[in-house]
Design a protein around this motif. Structure first.
Motif, short mmCIF file in Angstrom:
data_model
loop_
_atom_site.label_atom_id
_atom_site.label_comp_id
_atom_site.label_asym_id
_atom_site.label_seq_id
_atom_site.Cartn_x
_atom_site.Cartn_y
_atom_site.Cartn_z
N GLY A 241 0.81 -1.23 0.00
CA GLY A 241 0.00 0.00 0.00
C GLY A 241 0.83 1.27 0.00
O GLY A 241 0.29 2.38 -0.05
N ASN A 242 2.15 1.12 0.03
CA ASN A 242 3.06 2.27 0.06
C ASN A 242 3.46 2.66 -1.36
O ASN A 242 3.44 1.84 -2.27
CB ASN A 242 4.30 1.94 0.89
CG ASN A 242 5.05 0.71 0.34
OD1 ASN A 242 4.44 -0.31 0.03
ND2 ASN A 242 6.36 0.84 0.18
N ASP A 243 3.83 3.93 -1.54
CA ASP A 243 4.39 4.32 -2.85
C ASP A 243 5.89 4.57 -2.74
O ASP A 243 6.57 4.86 -3.72
CB ASP A 243 3.67 5.57 -3.40
CG ASP A 243 3.90 6.83 -2.56
OD1 ASP A 243 3.13 7.79 -2.72
OD2 ASP A 243 4.84 6.86 -1.72
N SER A 244 6.40 4.46 -1.51
CA SER A 244 7.84 4.67 -1.32
C SER A 244 8.31 4.01 -0.03
O SER A 244 7.50 3.61 0.82
CB SER A 244 8.16 6.17 -1.28
OG SER A 244 7.19 6.87 -0.52
N VAL A 245 9.63 3.91 0.05
CA VAL A 245 10.30 3.42 1.27
C VAL A 245 11.30 4.50 1.67
O VAL A 245 12.13 4.92 0.85
CB VAL A 245 11.05 2.09 1.00
CG1 VAL A 245 11.86 1.67 2.23
CG2 VAL A 245 10.05 1.00 0.61
N VAL A 246 11.16 4.99 2.90
CA VAL A 246 12.07 6.04 3.37
C VAL A 246 13.11 5.42 4.29
O VAL A 246 12.77 4.65 5.19
CB VAL A 246 11.30 7.15 4.12
CG1 VAL A 246 12.25 8.26 4.56
CG2 VAL A 246 10.20 7.72 3.21
N VAL A 247 14.37 5.74 4.01
CA VAL A 247 15.48 5.30 4.87
C VAL A 247 16.08 6.54 5.52
O VAL A 247 16.43 7.51 4.82
CB VAL A 247 16.55 4.54 4.07
CG1 VAL A 247 17.71 4.11 4.98
CG2 VAL A 247 15.94 3.31 3.39
#
Ligand code: TA6
Length: 297
Positions: A241-247
């Protein structure tokens, strides 16, 4: 670790789950299951501790974080909703970074315990206060399933008569033994560098953590693997359901700017977030719902 919190039990909910409060009446749901320990605060429906017996904690919690209703707890899995970071509108109205869900008081709406784990549900619904900030009716449910892994699903129900869009994140702070000896695999080939005006850059196959990082990777179907080398473990993260992954790791200099983070806090934390960061957000039509999920093992 939450041993530094001085809590007392106010209500037993099931054999492994009880309500506890601190000296200021700040409420926690504390789980001492035979296989793991975990703690949520009702403030923000915020998972602040998860540790499988005989293993290192999986979730980082700052020992300097305040526990009051005006601030987000530093660490754990903050629920950033209904926007990520600061938007033009939130900045213009001086609204809280990462939305208001993580600084709102949620209700524990369901508890279920079984042999291998527990399922909890927390809910937050629109109030006059939230509608003054974000003028929509909604019902937000955090469905948490804890066993030998963490499963968090944030369900946004649009209970209003009009469509709306939202952004946000399950802003997971992983506990690692030494962030400088961590690497991350499975990230997309391209990301936006928030430390360089959001410039889009190509990423390496493996991200080695050796300084400040604040990167928004495009989402992909791959599992993300954090090599927590000094703990001799790999942490596997799957998102939906995410449009991105933040690190994110502030590293030495930026960590010093956070009063709610010890100066050396960067050493044992690494954020890997299931996020919705696109400017247009996710459309949730009237009467419909959307789920943002992260599974951490
Ligand atoms: O998720 C990364 C980030 O947006 C960073 O830019 C940094 O601001 C971090 O979140 C912490 O934000 P907070 O509002 O919790 O201090």
């Amino acid at each position: 670790m939450i041993s530094h919190l001085r809590l007392k039990t106010t209500k037993n909910l099931s054999p492994s789950i009880n309500m506890q409060v601190d000296d200021n009446g700040f409420e926690f749901v504390v789980i001492n299951h035979k296989n793991f320990d975990a703690t949520f605060s009702l403030h923000g429906a915020h998972l602040i501790h998860f540790q499988i017996k005989q293993q290192a904690p999986l979730i980082y919690l700052s020992k300097s974080t305040p526990y009051n209703h005006s601030k987000a707890i530093r660490g754990g899995v903050p629920i950033c909703w209904p926007w990520f970071g600061n938007t033009e509108e939130s900045k213009s109205k001086n609204l809280p970074s990462h939305g208001f869900a993580r600084i709102s008081q949620w209700i524990l709406s369901a508890v279920n315990e079984y042999e291998t784990g527990v399922d909890l549900e927390f809910t937050l619904t629109a109030t006059a206060e939230t509608k003054a900030i974000w003028n929509h009716d909604f019902s937000l449910t955090l469905k948490a399933s804890l066993s030998d892994h963490i499963e968090l699903s944030l369900v946004t129900d649009n209970t209003s008569n009009e469509d709306f869009t939202y952004g946000g994140a399950l802003h997971t702070y992983l506990h690692v033994a030494d962030s400088g000896r961590c690497s991350v695999e499975g990230l997309a080939a391209s990301y936006k560098d928030s430390l360089d005006n959001g410039k889009r850059k190509n990423s390496d196959q493996i991200l080695n953590i050796n300084g400040s990082v604040d990167s928004i990777y495009d989402a992909n179907e791959q599992k993300i693997v954090v090599n927590d080398e000094s703990n001799q473990r790999k942490i596997v993260i799957n998102n939906k359901g995410n449009d991105s992954v933040v690190v994110w790791n502030p590293w030495i200099e930026i960590a010093k700017k956070f009063v709610d983070l010890p100066d050396d806090g960067y050493k044992t934390m690494l954020c890997v977030e299931s996020a919705i960061t696109a400017k247009q957000g996710v459309l949730v039509k009237s009467g419909c719902s959307h789920t943002l999920k992260t599974v951490i093992k």
